[in-house]
Design a protein around this motif. Sequence first.
Motif, PDB file in Angstrom:
ATOM      1  N   GLY A 100      -7.439  -2.411  -2.001  1.00 18.44           N
ATOM      2  CA  GLY A 100      -7.502  -3.831  -2.309  1.00 18.44           C
ATOM      3  C   GLY A 100      -8.779  -4.438  -1.753  1.00 18.44           C
ATOM      4  O   GLY A 100      -9.606  -3.740  -1.164  1.00 18.44           O
ATOM      5  N   GLU A 101      -8.931  -5.740  -1.920  1.00 12.07           N
ATOM      6  CA  GLU A 101     -10.122  -6.420  -1.406  1.00 12.07           C
ATOM      7  C   GLU A 101     -10.215  -6.347   0.118  1.00 12.07           C
ATOM      8  O   GLU A 101     -11.316  -6.291   0.663  1.00 12.07           O
ATOM      9  N   HIS A 102      -9.077  -6.361   0.797  1.00 14.08           N
ATOM     10  CA  HIS A 102      -9.081  -6.401   2.260  1.00 14.08           C
ATOM     11  C   HIS A 102      -8.229  -5.321   2.913  1.00 14.08           C
ATOM     12  O   HIS A 102      -8.344  -5.108   4.110  1.00 14.08           O
ATOM     13  N   HIS A 103      -7.354  -4.684   2.151  1.00 13.32           N
ATOM     14  CA  HIS A 103      -6.430  -3.707   2.710  1.00 13.32           C
ATOM     15  C   HIS A 103      -6.365  -2.459   1.847  1.00 13.32           C
ATOM     16  O   HIS A 103      -6.719  -2.487   0.665  1.00 13.32           O
ATOM     17  N   LEU A 104      -5.874  -1.388   2.445  1.00 11.33           N
ATOM     18  CA  LEU A 104      -5.633  -0.131   1.739  1.00 11.33           C
ATOM     19  C   LEU A 104      -4.130   0.135   1.791  1.00 11.33           C
ATOM     20  O   LEU A 104      -3.491  -0.134   2.803  1.00 11.33           O
ATOM     21  N   ALA A 105      -3.602   0.702   0.723  1.00  5.36           N
ATOM     22  CA  ALA A 105      -2.181   1.049   0.700  1.00  5.36           C
ATOM     23  C   ALA A 105      -2.027   2.498   0.250  1.00  5.36           C
ATOM     24  O   ALA A 105      -2.748   2.963  -0.631  1.00  5.36           O
ATOM     25  N   GLU A 154      -3.128   5.107   9.906  1.00  5.37           N
ATOM     26  CA  GLU A 154      -2.278   4.041  10.425  1.00  5.37           C
ATOM     27  C   GLU A 154      -2.734   2.656   9.966  1.00  5.37           C
ATOM     28  O   GLU A 154      -1.970   1.701  10.039  1.00  5.37           O
ATOM     29  N   ILE A 155      -3.967   2.545   9.486  1.00  5.75           N
ATOM     30  CA  ILE A 155      -4.452   1.248   9.011  1.00  5.75           C
ATOM     31  C   ILE A 155      -3.975   0.941   7.593  1.00  5.75           C
ATOM     32  O   ILE A 155      -4.096  -0.171   7.123  1.00  5.75           O
ATOM     33  N   PHE A 156      -3.418   1.933   6.917  1.00  5.69           N
ATOM     34  CA  PHE A 156      -2.956   1.769   5.546  1.00  5.69           C
ATOM     35  C   PHE A 156      -1.613   1.039   5.516  1.00  5.69           C
ATOM     36  O   PHE A 156      -0.758   1.274   6.355  1.00  5.69           O
ATOM     37  N   LEU A 157      -1.451   0.184   4.517  1.00  6.00           N
ATOM     38  CA  LEU A 157      -0.127  -0.380   4.241  1.00  6.00           C
ATOM     39  C   LEU A 157       0.681   0.718   3.577  1.00  6.00           C
ATOM     40  O   LEU A 157       0.126   1.609   2.929  1.00  6.00           O
ATOM     41  N   THR A 158       1.993   0.666   3.699  1.00  5.73           N
ATOM     42  CA  THR A 158       2.816   1.699   3.063  1.00  5.73           C
ATOM     43  C   THR A 158       3.549   1.178   1.836  1.00  5.73           C
ATOM     44  O   THR A 158       4.244   1.928   1.172  1.00  5.73           O
ATOM     45  N   ASP A 159       3.373  -0.084   1.536  1.00  6.94           N
ATOM     46  CA  ASP A 159       3.987  -0.679   0.351  1.00  6.94           C
ATOM     47  C   ASP A 159       2.890  -1.395  -0.438  1.00  6.94           C
ATOM     48  O   ASP A 159       2.282  -2.340   0.045  1.00  6.94           O
ATOM     49  N   VAL A 160       2.630  -0.917  -1.639  1.00  6.84           N
ATOM     50  CA  VAL A 160       1.587  -1.497  -2.483  1.00  6.84           C
ATOM     51  C   VAL A 160       1.813  -2.994  -2.702  1.00  6.84           C
ATOM     52  O   VAL A 160       0.859  -3.761  -2.808  1.00  6.84           O
ATOM     53  N   ASN A 161       3.069  -3.412  -2.731  1.00 11.75           N
ATOM     54  CA  ASN A 161       3.371  -4.828  -2.942  1.00 11.75           C
ATOM     55  C   ASN A 161       2.836  -5.714  -1.807  1.00 11.75           C
ATOM     56  O   ASN A 161       2.625  -6.907  -1.996  1.00 11.75           O
ATOM     57  N   GLU A 162       2.602  -5.122  -0.622  1.00 12.01           N
ATOM     58  CA  GLU A 162       2.054  -5.881   0.494  1.00 12.01           C
ATOM     59  C   GLU A 162       0.601  -6.293   0.261  1.00 12.01           C
ATOM     60  O   GLU A 162       0.074  -7.128   0.997  1.00 12.01           O
ATOM     61  N   LEU A 163      -0.035  -5.727  -0.747  1.00 18.25           N
ATOM     62  CA  LEU A 163      -1.390  -6.163  -1.089  1.00 18.25           C
ATOM     63  C   LEU A 163      -1.374  -7.582  -1.648  1.00 18.25           C
ATOM     64  O   LEU A 163      -2.408  -8.247  -1.678  1.00 18.25           O
TER      65      LEU A 163
END
Length: 182
Positions: free
Chosen positions: A30-35, A56-65
């Motif tokens: 994403g623009e600011h995060h990775l999932a 550990e910096i990755f989100l684990t739920d794409v919807n959190e983007l």
Amino acid sequence: MVSQHAILPEDVKKIIEAADRDDYPAIVVGEHHLAIHHYTDEVYEIFAKGLGVDCEIFLTDVNELGDEQVLQVTPFCSVEQEALLMPTLRNCHLGQMASCLTDITAADADKGKGLHAMADYLGLNIEETMLSAMAAMIFHSYGRQAPVLQWAMQPNDVKQLPMQSAGMLQKMAFIIIAKNRD
């Protein structure tokens, strides 16, 4: 922001649906995060061990983007799955990062255009920028043992290139090596 080209939301949805259907992981940038969609040992081996990425910096739920635009998706799919997926996407480009990784970006996203945009933004001569990018790519591929980087560090051997370009390559070699010392 200097240059950005997002993947169409409907294309992102199709990529994620294919990953769900065929049960393979996908990295969503994403623009600011990775999932990480469908985290697996393969993701850990390639990204954490192979590339040194802190998973550990990755989100684990794409919807959190949320509403972030998606700039890239890296599905861990087979060549056959890729061949079925790509024709369904309206505005995407495929780039092979490694034999097991495919990068999907917006069709108008292009590293060359991005490099030109960044050089313009920073007021750099594109020829010097290309030498810097080349030195970085060589180091990434071969490490500090790369012959061209060893050559660039020898001040007496820079006569084959125009002095300005040779100096830029030499500076890049020093910067790259200094930042990657063990």
